[in-house]
Design a protein around this motif. Structure first.
Motif, PDB file in Angstrom:
ATOM      1  N   SER A  55     -27.394 -46.438 -51.418  1.00 24.72           N
ATOM      2  CA  SER A  55     -28.092 -47.465 -51.695  1.00 24.72           C
ATOM      3  C   SER A  55     -29.369 -47.594 -52.664  1.00 24.72           C
ATOM      4  O   SER A  55     -30.054 -46.263 -52.484  1.00 24.72           O
ATOM      5  CB  SER A  55     -28.670 -48.393 -50.291  1.00 24.72           C
ATOM      6  N   PHE A  56     -29.864 -48.381 -53.530  1.00 25.80           N
ATOM      7  CA  PHE A  56     -30.910 -48.288 -54.462  1.00 25.80           C
ATOM      8  C   PHE A  56     -31.703 -49.358 -54.358  1.00 25.80           C
ATOM      9  O   PHE A  56     -31.032 -50.798 -53.937  1.00 25.80           O
ATOM     10  CB  PHE A  56     -30.296 -48.067 -55.936  1.00 25.80           C
ATOM     11  N   GLY A  57     -32.892 -49.479 -54.651  1.00 24.93           N
ATOM     12  CA  GLY A  57     -33.980 -50.693 -54.723  1.00 24.93           C
ATOM     13  C   GLY A  57     -34.862 -50.311 -55.409  1.00 24.93           C
ATOM     14  O   GLY A  57     -35.103 -49.049 -55.975  1.00 24.93           O
ATOM     15  N   PRO A  58     -35.900 -51.125 -55.452  1.00 25.71           N
ATOM     16  CA  PRO A  58     -37.112 -50.820 -56.289  1.00 25.71           C
ATOM     17  C   PRO A  58     -38.025 -49.489 -55.693  1.00 25.71           C
ATOM     18  O   PRO A  58     -38.701 -49.025 -56.524  1.00 25.71           O
ATOM     19  CB  PRO A  58     -38.067 -52.148 -56.205  1.00 25.71           C
ATOM     20  N   GLY A  59     -37.624 -49.244 -54.617  1.00 18.55           N
ATOM     21  CA  GLY A  59     -38.615 -48.142 -53.941  1.00 18.55           C
ATOM     22  C   GLY A  59     -38.084 -46.684 -54.701  1.00 18.55           C
ATOM     23  O   GLY A  59     -38.702 -45.810 -54.552  1.00 18.55           O
ATOM     24  N   ASP A  60     -36.796 -46.691 -55.054  1.00 21.82           N
ATOM     25  CA  ASP A  60     -36.274 -45.489 -55.513  1.00 21.82           C
ATOM     26  C   ASP A  60     -35.520 -45.441 -56.632  1.00 21.82           C
ATOM     27  O   ASP A  60     -34.894 -44.483 -57.223  1.00 21.82           O
ATOM     28  CB  ASP A  60     -35.551 -44.871 -54.491  1.00 21.82           C
ATOM     29  N   ALA A  61     -35.562 -46.679 -57.401  1.00 27.67           N
ATOM     30  CA  ALA A  61     -35.142 -46.608 -58.803  1.00 27.67           C
ATOM     31  C   ALA A  61     -35.525 -47.965 -59.587  1.00 27.67           C
ATOM     32  O   ALA A  61     -36.262 -48.634 -59.020  1.00 27.67           O
ATOM     33  CB  ALA A  61     -33.159 -47.106 -58.602  1.00 27.67           C
ATOM     34  N   SER A  62     -35.134 -47.945 -60.814  1.00 24.86           N
ATOM     35  CA  SER A  62     -35.833 -48.931 -61.797  1.00 24.86           C
ATOM     36  C   SER A  62     -34.802 -50.033 -62.123  1.00 24.86           C
ATOM     37  O   SER A  62     -33.565 -49.362 -62.585  1.00 24.86           O
ATOM     38  CB  SER A  62     -36.702 -48.530 -62.464  1.00 24.86           C
ATOM     39  N   LEU A  63     -34.757 -51.148 -62.242  1.00 24.30           N
ATOM     40  CA  LEU A  63     -33.984 -52.092 -62.990  1.00 24.30           C
ATOM     41  C   LEU A  63     -34.926 -52.895 -63.911  1.00 24.30           C
ATOM     42  O   LEU A  63     -35.934 -53.658 -63.623  1.00 24.30           O
ATOM     43  CB  LEU A  63     -33.360 -53.080 -62.106  1.00 24.30           C
ATOM     44  N   THR A  64     -34.764 -52.868 -65.266  1.00 20.07           N
ATOM     45  CA  THR A  64     -35.672 -53.497 -66.278  1.00 20.07           C
ATOM     46  C   THR A  64     -34.827 -54.207 -67.113  1.00 20.07           C
ATOM     47  O   THR A  64     -33.502 -54.081 -67.370  1.00 20.07           O
ATOM     48  CB  THR A  64     -36.484 -52.631 -66.962  1.00 20.07           C
ATOM     49  N   VAL A  65     -35.453 -55.218 -67.745  1.00 16.35           N
ATOM     50  CA  VAL A  65     -34.859 -56.305 -68.865  1.00 16.35           C
ATOM     51  C   VAL A  65     -35.769 -55.968 -69.974  1.00 16.35           C
ATOM     52  O   VAL A  65     -36.903 -56.237 -69.883  1.00 16.35           O
ATOM     53  CB  VAL A  65     -34.619 -57.749 -68.482  1.00 16.35           C
ATOM     54  N   LYS A  66     -35.126 -55.823 -71.187  1.00 16.28           N
ATOM     55  CA  LYS A  66     -35.829 -55.751 -72.159  1.00 16.28           C
ATOM     56  C   LYS A  66     -35.248 -56.632 -73.237  1.00 16.28           C
ATOM     57  O   LYS A  66     -34.231 -57.005 -73.518  1.00 16.28           O
ATOM     58  CB  LYS A  66     -35.371 -54.282 -73.164  1.00 16.28           C
ATOM     59  N   THR A  67     -36.226 -57.606 -73.725  1.00 18.66           N
ATOM     60  CA  THR A  67     -35.989 -58.596 -74.503  1.00 18.66           C
ATOM     61  C   THR A  67     -36.908 -58.186 -75.999  1.00 18.66           C
ATOM     62  O   THR A  67     -37.986 -57.513 -76.087  1.00 18.66           O
ATOM     63  CB  THR A  67     -36.875 -60.034 -74.183  1.00 18.66           C
ATOM     64  N   TYR A  68     -36.352 -59.049 -76.671  1.00 19.33           N
ATOM     65  CA  TYR A  68     -36.604 -58.676 -78.374  1.00 19.33           C
ATOM     66  C   TYR A  68     -37.100 -60.241 -78.982  1.00 19.33           C
ATOM     67  O   TYR A  68     -36.276 -61.114 -78.963  1.00 19.33           O
ATOM     68  CB  TYR A  68     -35.794 -58.096 -79.178  1.00 19.33           C
ATOM     69  N   ARG A  69     -38.278 -60.226 -79.817  1.00 22.20           N
ATOM     70  CA  ARG A  69     -38.501 -61.425 -80.496  1.00 22.20           C
ATOM     71  C   ARG A  69     -37.989 -61.455 -81.857  1.00 22.20           C
ATOM     72  O   ARG A  69     -37.610 -60.478 -82.583  1.00 22.20           O
ATOM     73  CB  ARG A  69     -40.088 -61.706 -80.369  1.00 22.20           C
ATOM     74  N   GLU A  70     -37.773 -62.751 -82.542  1.00 20.93           N
ATOM     75  CA  GLU A  70     -37.261 -62.708 -83.796  1.00 20.93           C
ATOM     76  C   GLU A  70     -38.335 -64.246 -84.283  1.00 20.93           C
ATOM     77  O   GLU A  70     -38.906 -64.957 -83.483  1.00 20.93           O
ATOM     78  CB  GLU A  70     -35.798 -63.015 -83.981  1.00 20.93           C
ATOM     79  N   GLY A  71     -37.860 -64.328 -85.386  1.00 16.38           N
ATOM     80  CA  GLY A  71     -38.279 -65.781 -86.234  1.00 16.38           C
ATOM     81  C   GLY A  71     -39.378 -65.503 -87.011  1.00 16.38           C
ATOM     82  O   GLY A  71     -40.206 -64.489 -87.068  1.00 16.38           O
ATOM     83  N   VAL A  72     -40.017 -66.616 -87.763  1.00 20.95           N
ATOM     84  CA  VAL A  72     -41.042 -66.304 -88.480  1.00 20.95           C
ATOM     85  C   VAL A  72     -42.287 -66.008 -88.024  1.00 20.95           C
ATOM     86  O   VAL A  72     -43.116 -65.416 -88.621  1.00 20.95           O
ATOM     87  CB  VAL A  72     -41.218 -67.475 -89.627  1.00 20.95           C
ATOM     88  N   ALA A  73     -42.391 -66.374 -86.884  1.00 17.40           N
ATOM     89  CA  ALA A  73     -43.925 -66.383 -85.983  1.00 17.40           C
ATOM     90  C   ALA A  73     -43.706 -64.738 -85.103  1.00 17.40           C
ATOM     91  O   ALA A  73     -44.271 -64.819 -84.163  1.00 17.40           O
ATOM     92  CB  ALA A  73     -44.327 -67.405 -85.556  1.00 17.40           C
ATOM     93  N   ALA A  74     -42.552 -64.176 -85.311  1.00 19.45           N
ATOM     94  CA  ALA A  74     -42.432 -63.068 -84.285  1.00 19.45           C
ATOM     95  C   ALA A  74     -43.584 -62.006 -83.936  1.00 19.45           C
ATOM     96  O   ALA A  74     -43.949 -61.848 -82.999  1.00 19.45           O
ATOM     97  CB  ALA A  74     -41.288 -62.304 -84.794  1.00 19.45           C
ATOM     98  N   LYS A  75     -44.407 -61.902 -84.810  1.00 20.28           N
ATOM     99  CA  LYS A  75     -45.794 -61.195 -84.833  1.00 20.28           C
ATOM    100  C   LYS A  75     -46.607 -61.740 -83.738  1.00 20.28           C
ATOM    101  O   LYS A  75     -47.609 -61.094 -83.142  1.00 20.28           O
ATOM    102  CB  LYS A  75     -46.399 -60.996 -86.275  1.00 20.28           C
ATOM    103  N   VAL A 124     -37.708 -55.840 -62.556  1.00 18.18           N
ATOM    104  CA  VAL A 124     -37.208 -56.771 -61.455  1.00 18.18           C
ATOM    105  C   VAL A 124     -37.744 -56.102 -60.442  1.00 18.18           C
ATOM    106  O   VAL A 124     -37.573 -54.931 -60.137  1.00 18.18           O
ATOM    107  CB  VAL A 124     -35.591 -56.632 -61.561  1.00 18.18           C
ATOM    108  N   GLN A 125     -38.495 -56.900 -59.519  1.00 18.56           N
ATOM    109  CA  GLN A 125     -39.247 -56.298 -58.382  1.00 18.56           C
ATOM    110  C   GLN A 125     -38.584 -56.340 -57.053  1.00 18.56           C
ATOM    111  O   GLN A 125     -38.946 -55.689 -56.423  1.00 18.56           O
ATOM    112  CB  GLN A 125     -40.517 -57.003 -58.493  1.00 18.56           C
ATOM    113  N   ARG A 126     -37.702 -57.297 -56.875  1.00 21.75           N
ATOM    114  CA  ARG A 126     -37.057 -57.308 -55.904  1.00 21.75           C
ATOM    115  C   ARG A 126     -35.396 -57.536 -56.100  1.00 21.75           C
ATOM    116  O   ARG A 126     -34.786 -58.387 -56.872  1.00 21.75           O
ATOM    117  CB  ARG A 126     -37.444 -58.625 -55.222  1.00 21.75           C
ATOM    118  N   TRP A 127     -34.728 -56.501 -55.670  1.00 19.22           N
ATOM    119  CA  TRP A 127     -33.306 -56.236 -55.886  1.00 19.22           C
ATOM    120  C   TRP A 127     -32.670 -55.002 -55.172  1.00 19.22           C
ATOM    121  O   TRP A 127     -33.264 -54.334 -54.502  1.00 19.22           O
ATOM    122  CB  TRP A 127     -32.992 -55.794 -57.592  1.00 19.22           C
ATOM    123  N   ASP A 128     -31.430 -54.876 -54.952  1.00 14.98           N
ATOM    124  CA  ASP A 128     -30.707 -53.920 -54.015  1.00 14.98           C
ATOM    125  C   ASP A 128     -29.565 -53.601 -54.780  1.00 14.98           C
ATOM    126  O   ASP A 128     -29.007 -54.614 -55.541  1.00 14.98           O
ATOM    127  CB  ASP A 128     -30.597 -54.289 -52.531  1.00 14.98           C
TER     128      ASP A 128
END
Length: 182
Positions: free
Chosen positions: A9-29, A38-42
């Motif tokens: 079993s895994f959850g935030p106390g002993d593993a990590s689950l992350t989402v990586k997003t990327y920006r685009e468009g003329v105003a990306a900067k 993700v802070q609550r998961w199992d």
């Protein structure tokens, strides 16, 4: 496979689950590429001697996604930015729909501690097939990453500044953990 059979079993106390997003468009900067924690998961990983008998299940609370880091922006990510991002994730992106993954097939991926996992991911009220490699290193480290396309789940990627700043439709989900010592 060379990995210990058993239920882990895994959850935030002993593993990590992350989402990586990327920006685009003329105003990306004006925006940031984000690392969202993700802070609550199992998750439960059942490893069997025969990989085809293994299974993986994961549940995540969509309201627990917290922007941990903003990369490559003109200015640092502020607490106000983090609150606004959370508000948009909750209200415009995921809503309050549960996130769940259930494996349907697990296969050995070449004898190097890699398992090929296929299953169904439910997010934003839609369910679609997903596949990824779960790597199990000799020391027990677990890593998995997969690219998801938001529009496959009926999610309209976030747009700001009248559409000049956009979150790319594809994002990356990353899991990192460790099997307990035998």
């Amino acid at each position: 496979m060379g990995t210990p059979a058993g239920t882990h079993s895994f959850g935030p106390g002993d593993a990590s689950l992350t989402v990586k997003t990327y920006r685009e468009g003329v105003a990306a900067k004006a925006g940031h590429d984000l690392i969202i924690e993700v802070q609550r998961w199992d998750a439960v990983l059942e490893l069997a001697g025969d990989p085809s008998q293994s299974r993986l299940e994961l549940n995540a609370d969509p309201g627990s996604l917290h922007p941990r880091e903003g990369l490559r922006g003109v200015k640092p990510l502020s607490d106000r930015d983090r609150r606004e991002i959370r508000k948009n994730i909750d209200g415009k992106v995921l809503g309050n729909e549960p996130i769940a993954f259930r494996s349907s097939a697990v296969e050995a991926g070449g004898g190097d501690g890699r398992l090929e996992v296929r299953g169904e991911l439910t997010m934003a009220g839609a369910t679609h097939p997903v596949s990824f490699d779960l790597r199990i290193a000799p020391g027990g480290e677990l890593t998995a990453a997969t690219e998801l396309v938001q529009s496959d789940f009926g999610i309209k990627p976030y747009r700001g500044l009248m559409g000049a700043l956009k979150v790319r439709d594809s994002l990356e989900v990353v899991f990192e953990g460790r099997l307990p010592a035998a």
